[in-house]
Design a protein around this motif. Structure first.
Motif, mmCIF file in Angstrom:
data_model
loop_
_atom_site.group_PDB
_atom_site.id
_atom_site.type_symbol
_atom_site.label_atom_id
_atom_site.label_comp_id
_atom_site.label_asym_id
_atom_site.label_seq_id
_atom_site.Cartn_x
_atom_site.Cartn_y
_atom_site.Cartn_z
ATOM 1 N N LEU A 235 -10.340 5.320 3.126
ATOM 2 C CA LEU A 235 -10.978 4.448 2.642
ATOM 3 C C LEU A 235 -10.574 2.986 2.684
ATOM 4 O O LEU A 235 -11.368 1.837 2.451
ATOM 5 C CB LEU A 235 -11.082 4.756 0.955
ATOM 6 N N SER A 236 -9.566 2.741 3.016
ATOM 7 C CA SER A 236 -8.871 1.432 2.827
ATOM 8 C C SER A 236 -7.995 0.797 3.838
ATOM 9 O O SER A 236 -7.760 -0.171 3.790
ATOM 10 C CB SER A 236 -7.773 1.481 1.729
ATOM 11 N N PHE A 238 -9.329 -0.389 6.542
ATOM 12 C CA PHE A 238 -9.998 -1.334 7.375
ATOM 13 C C PHE A 238 -9.630 -2.813 7.390
ATOM 14 O O PHE A 238 -9.861 -3.496 8.283
ATOM 15 C CB PHE A 238 -11.538 -1.227 6.998
ATOM 16 N N GLY A 239 -8.901 -3.126 6.288
ATOM 17 C CA GLY A 239 -8.429 -4.431 5.833
ATOM 18 C C GLY A 239 -7.585 -5.105 7.065
ATOM 19 O O GLY A 239 -7.645 -6.087 7.189
ATOM 20 N N HIS A 240 -7.014 -4.056 7.641
ATOM 21 C CA HIS A 240 -5.974 -4.604 8.903
ATOM 22 C C HIS A 240 -6.633 -5.159 10.023
ATOM 23 O O HIS A 240 -6.128 -5.933 10.705
ATOM 24 C CB HIS A 240 -4.872 -3.759 9.208
ATOM 25 N N HIS A 241 -8.056 -4.966 9.823
ATOM 26 C CA HIS A 241 -8.911 -5.448 11.199
ATOM 27 C C HIS A 241 -8.997 -6.920 11.058
ATOM 28 O O HIS A 241 -9.220 -7.505 12.167
ATOM 29 C CB HIS A 241 -10.267 -4.830 11.147
ATOM 30 N N HIS A 242 -8.928 -7.540 9.959
ATOM 31 C CA HIS A 242 -8.784 -9.009 10.066
ATOM 32 C C HIS A 242 -8.024 -9.653 8.818
ATOM 33 O O HIS A 242 -8.441 -10.291 7.949
ATOM 34 C CB HIS A 242 -10.524 -9.454 9.589
ATOM 35 N N TYR A 243 -6.879 -9.382 9.084
ATOM 36 C CA TYR A 243 -5.575 -9.955 8.311
ATOM 37 C C TYR A 243 -5.996 -11.600 8.489
ATOM 38 O O TYR A 243 -5.703 -12.066 7.297
ATOM 39 C CB TYR A 243 -4.245 -9.725 9.114
ATOM 40 N N MET A 244 -6.415 -12.086 9.388
ATOM 41 C CA MET A 244 -6.341 -13.623 9.386
ATOM 42 C C MET A 244 -7.611 -14.248 8.942
ATOM 43 O O MET A 244 -7.683 -15.403 8.812
ATOM 44 C CB MET A 244 -6.418 -14.211 10.922
ATOM 45 N N SER A 245 -8.764 -13.396 8.469
ATOM 46 C CA SER A 245 -9.848 -13.978 7.839
ATOM 47 C C SER A 245 -9.287 -14.257 6.380
ATOM 48 O O SER A 245 -8.283 -14.004 5.746
ATOM 49 C CB SER A 245 -10.893 -12.962 7.752
ATOM 50 N N GLY A 246 -10.272 -14.785 5.660
ATOM 51 C CA GLY A 246 -10.133 -15.085 4.413
ATOM 52 C C GLY A 246 -10.232 -14.002 3.043
ATOM 53 O O GLY A 246 -10.380 -14.277 2.089
ATOM 54 N N LEU A 251 -6.618 -6.786 -0.811
ATOM 55 C CA LEU A 251 -7.251 -5.789 0.251
ATOM 56 C C LEU A 251 -6.351 -5.714 1.521
ATOM 57 O O LEU A 251 -6.236 -4.718 1.983
ATOM 58 C CB LEU A 251 -8.785 -6.262 0.450
ATOM 59 N N LYS A 252 -5.763 -6.855 1.866
ATOM 60 C CA LYS A 252 -4.898 -6.868 2.860
ATOM 61 C C LYS A 252 -3.582 -5.804 2.677
ATOM 62 O O LYS A 252 -3.308 -5.086 3.304
ATOM 63 C CB LYS A 252 -4.361 -8.320 3.273
ATOM 64 N N TRP A 253 -3.055 -6.345 1.538
ATOM 65 C CA TRP A 253 -1.849 -5.415 1.327
ATOM 66 C C TRP A 253 -2.131 -3.648 1.030
ATOM 67 O O TRP A 253 -1.448 -2.992 1.552
ATOM 68 C CB TRP A 253 -1.253 -5.779 -0.349
ATOM 69 N N VAL A 254 -3.351 -3.571 0.419
ATOM 70 C CA VAL A 254 -3.667 -2.232 0.424
ATOM 71 C C VAL A 254 -3.872 -1.745 1.681
ATOM 72 O O VAL A 254 -3.373 -0.376 1.904
ATOM 73 C CB VAL A 254 -4.978 -1.994 -0.345
ATOM 74 N N ALA A 255 -4.588 -2.468 2.575
ATOM 75 C CA ALA A 255 -4.699 -1.863 3.860
ATOM 76 C C ALA A 255 -3.489 -1.636 4.597
ATOM 77 O O ALA A 255 -3.272 -0.606 5.621
ATOM 78 C CB ALA A 255 -5.617 -3.181 4.717
ATOM 79 N N PHE A 256 -2.440 -2.449 4.333
ATOM 80 C CA PHE A 256 -1.020 -2.426 5.055
ATOM 81 C C PHE A 256 -0.557 -1.362 4.756
ATOM 82 O O PHE A 256 0.035 -0.532 5.610
ATOM 83 C CB PHE A 256 -0.338 -3.854 4.831
ATOM 84 N N LEU A 257 -0.376 -1.100 3.346
ATOM 85 C CA LEU A 257 0.126 0.122 2.960
ATOM 86 C C LEU A 257 -0.368 1.489 3.301
ATOM 87 O O LEU A 257 0.188 2.478 4.043
ATOM 88 C CB LEU A 257 0.331 -0.041 1.455
ATOM 89 N N ALA A 258 -1.726 1.537 3.212
ATOM 90 C CA ALA A 258 -2.529 2.701 3.831
ATOM 91 C C ALA A 258 -2.344 2.805 5.282
ATOM 92 O O ALA A 258 -2.048 4.210 5.808
ATOM 93 C CB ALA A 258 -3.977 2.799 3.632
ATOM 94 N N SER A 259 -2.089 1.825 6.210
ATOM 95 C CA SER A 259 -2.157 2.239 7.299
ATOM 96 C C SER A 259 -0.804 2.537 7.782
ATOM 97 O O SER A 259 -0.317 3.501 8.788
ATOM 98 C CB SER A 259 -2.136 0.711 8.212
ATOM 99 N N MET A 260 0.381 1.897 7.225
ATOM 100 C CA MET A 260 1.897 2.348 7.452
ATOM 101 C C MET A 260 1.830 3.794 6.877
ATOM 102 O O MET A 260 2.486 4.672 7.677
ATOM 103 C CB MET A 260 2.621 1.466 6.523
ATOM 104 N N LEU A 261 1.175 4.428 5.846
ATOM 105 C CA LEU A 261 1.240 5.775 5.564
ATOM 106 C C LEU A 261 0.867 6.595 6.597
ATOM 107 O O LEU A 261 1.070 7.730 6.523
ATOM 108 C CB LEU A 261 0.645 5.871 4.334
ATOM 109 N N GLY A 262 -0.121 6.131 7.506
ATOM 110 C CA GLY A 262 -0.487 6.798 8.762
ATOM 111 C C GLY A 262 0.467 7.299 9.239
ATOM 112 O O GLY A 262 0.330 8.303 10.273
ATOM 113 N N MET A 263 1.425 6.831 9.385
ATOM 114 C CA MET A 263 2.828 7.117 10.213
ATOM 115 C C MET A 263 3.162 8.918 9.864
ATOM 116 O O MET A 263 3.518 9.495 10.509
ATOM 117 C CB MET A 263 3.870 6.449 9.688
#
Lengths: 427, 140
Positions: A235-236, A238-246, A251-263
């Motif tokens: 669910l979450s 996706f936010g790492h795809h556009h860290y640099m947008s506004g 959402l960025k922190w949640v995406a970062f956390l979810a992506s790292m758990l992908g490990m």
């Protein structure tokens, strides 16, 4: 008669042949347009002699999505037969619907009436056709859930999830198409696109499990903690795809956390690799094993790309294309072909087929490596004062791409053509 | 309870939970305001027509915005501030090597595409100038 021989017999239908031909046609379109894109990327001066990118790229995306949809539909039919389940939805009906969608979308894009949207390049209204199709297939699958659970509850869960998430992502994409607030529009667009591809991947992973599972011995549901982890990631991230947008920092922190758990998922894939896919005929076994390896690569590279500083370097470059190639060709397409070959054990000594699998893996590895190197070069050079200075360097790095693409195309066409020959009962 | 029914029920529960989660998350995404100032919509058809001009001419097939789109040509998120509106206009009309000329387009259409890129340009910086760019907000 055991369930696999029932599957073999029943697969000899016109609808099944139509599905396999559909896979071949969409594959041919994807490969042809892919080679043209790689030629135009490395030799842009040919723009005047080759068809315009505005037509070629949406056709390439259409071919890929139609191929995956044909694959899901055909493999689901085989899985249903394995579960001795008839279902209410005839296979010929769903196959015809996909064909109608594919032909309409192809003609509209070729006539210059595409939407201009990323990944949904056909006229937006046509999207309701695959949405309806997925909805029907999902309902039919839910009705047969008990029999499918008999094969594997885990596979069934993933299949149902994928069949529901894919159309939801499409609906989100269509509904947000006219949004004119740029940051929000980008957030929704990435969320929708991630959902569509996550849905397709999930459905195919579920089908792979259902096709290798023996009744009552199939993989049970994963533990609750792993389920929550998968749902959170689904669910979450996706936010790492556009860290640099506004987009919102939350959402960025949640995406970062979810992506790292992908490990955790990555480690599980690598850990499970040795234990998996040791039975069955050798061609489908090697294809399923390849799909496992490429899935580990897709998850691992996804985690890497979500690390903020790596993301700044590689996101929006060819490295992301390499990641996507690994996920779509390495995992999804290999699962589709493994599934098409899986009911047949007599193919174990088909040399051409086995060589095709080897060439496919080697070509794909070279392609992904080439794209990652080009992506890293672009990522570094675009930070200079002249942000467009990378173009000539990247084009030089990518110069082997058309040749690699050609060899990969040959191997994929061998697999596709062989999968039709099986259907004709020529062996 | 029959283990088969139990297993089917658990599959259904898990699938339903994720689908509900998806709905909730999509709603949050659609309603959460951005941390950087987005572009406030202006009345009338102008912005919508800018969006349509960008899409109808297939710009995204070769160019990306915030990394989303084609990679044949450069990312155009900040092309207006890093180059200029005139630069974009000239490139579209001249058709440099590797890019088709858009001479056939009316001036108003070219203005709309340039206007669209100007609005995108105000949304944020992309690609960043350095690896220490603030990913989660804040200042470099």
């Amino acid at each position: 008669m055991n369930s696999s021989s029932v599957a073999e017999q029943d697969s000899r239908t016109i609808a099944d042949l139509l599905g396999r031909v559909g896979i071949l046609i969409t594959l041919m379109l994807t490969l042809l347009t892919g080679i043209i894109i790689s030629v135009l990327t490395t030799r842009p001066s040919l723009t005047t002699t080759l068809p315009a990118m505005q037509t070629i790229r949406p056709l390439h995306t259409l071919g890929t999505i139609a191929l995956l949809v044909f694959g899901i539909n055909t493999l689901r039919d085989i899985a249903m037969k394995r579960a001795n389940e008839q279902g209410m939805l005839p296979h010929w009906f769903t196959t015809t619907l996909i064909l109608v969608f594919f032909i309409s979308a192809f003609l509209a894009i070729a006539a210059g009436c595409g939407s201009g949207l990323e990944y949904v390049g056909w006229p937006v209204r046509l999207t309701w056709l695959p949405v309806g199709l997925f909805a029907l297939i999902a309902i039919d699958t839910v009705r047969s859930m008990r029999s499918l659970c008999h094969l594997s509850p885990e596979g069934t869960w993933l299949l149902v999830m994928g069949l529901v998430l894919t159309p939801l992502g499409m609906i989100e994409r269509v509904v947000s198409a006219e949004d004119i607030e740029i940051t929000r529009s980008l957030t929704i667009e990435w969320h929708a696109l991630d959902t569509i591809f996550a849905g397709i991947n999930t459905a195919l992973y579920g089908l792979a499990i259902l096709l290798v599972s023996e009744p009552e011995k199939g993989r049970p549901l994963r533990a609750r903690g792993l389920y929550l982890l998968a749902a959170f990631a689904l669910l979450s991230t996706f936010g790492h795809h556009h860290y640099m947008s506004g987009q919102s920092s939350t959402l960025k922190w949640v995406a970062f956390l979810a992506s790292m758990l992908g490990m955790i998922s990555f480690v599980r894939h690598v850990w499970a690799f040795r234990r998996r896919h040791r039975r069955g005929d050798r061609v489908s076994t090697s294809l399923f094993a390849s799909a496992s390896t490429w899935t580990a690569f897709a998850v691992g590279s996804g985690v890497l790309l979500a690390v903020p500083q790596v993301n700044l370097l590689l996101h929006g470059t060819h490295a992301v294309v390499g990641h996507a190639m690994g996920a779509v060709i390495g995992a999804d397409v290999m699962i589709i072909f493994a599934g098409l070959f899986s009911p047949r054990s007599t193919l174990s000594n088909d040399r051409l087929l086995k060589r095709g699998v080897v060439v496919l893996n080697v070509s794909l590895s070279l392609m992904v490596l080439n794209l990652f190197v080009a992506g890293a070069a672009k990522g570094i050079l675009r930070m200079s004062d002249d942000p467009h200075s990378y173009l000539s360097v990247v084009r030089t790095i990518l110069s082997p791409l058309p040749i690699i693409g050609f060899s990969m195309s040959v191997s994929l066409l061998i697999l596709a053509c062989r999968s039709i020959r099986i259907r004709r009962g020529s062996y | 309870m029959n283990p088969e029914i139990n297993s089917t029920r658990r599959v259904a529960q898990r699938a339903t939970l994720v689908i509900l989660g998806y709905g909730l998350y999509a709603l949050v995404c659609a309603r959460t305001p951005g941390d950087l100032p987005g572009i406030s919509p202006i009345p009338g058809d102008l912005k919508q027509s800018q969006l349509h001009a960008w899409r109808a001419n297939g710009c995204q097939s070769c160019h990306s915005l915030f990394g989303l789109g084609g990679h044949t040509g450069p990312d155009l998120t900040n092309v207006i501030s890093r180059r200029s509106p005139e630069y974009v206009r000239t490139m579209m009309l001249a058709g440099p090597p590797g890019m088709p000329s858009f001479q056939h387009l009316e001036d108003t259409t070219i203005d709309e595409i340039v206007g669209y890129l100007s609005r995108v340009d105000q949304a944020a910086e992309y690609p960043p100038h350095s690896f220490s760019a603030p990913v989660f907000g804040g200042h470099e």
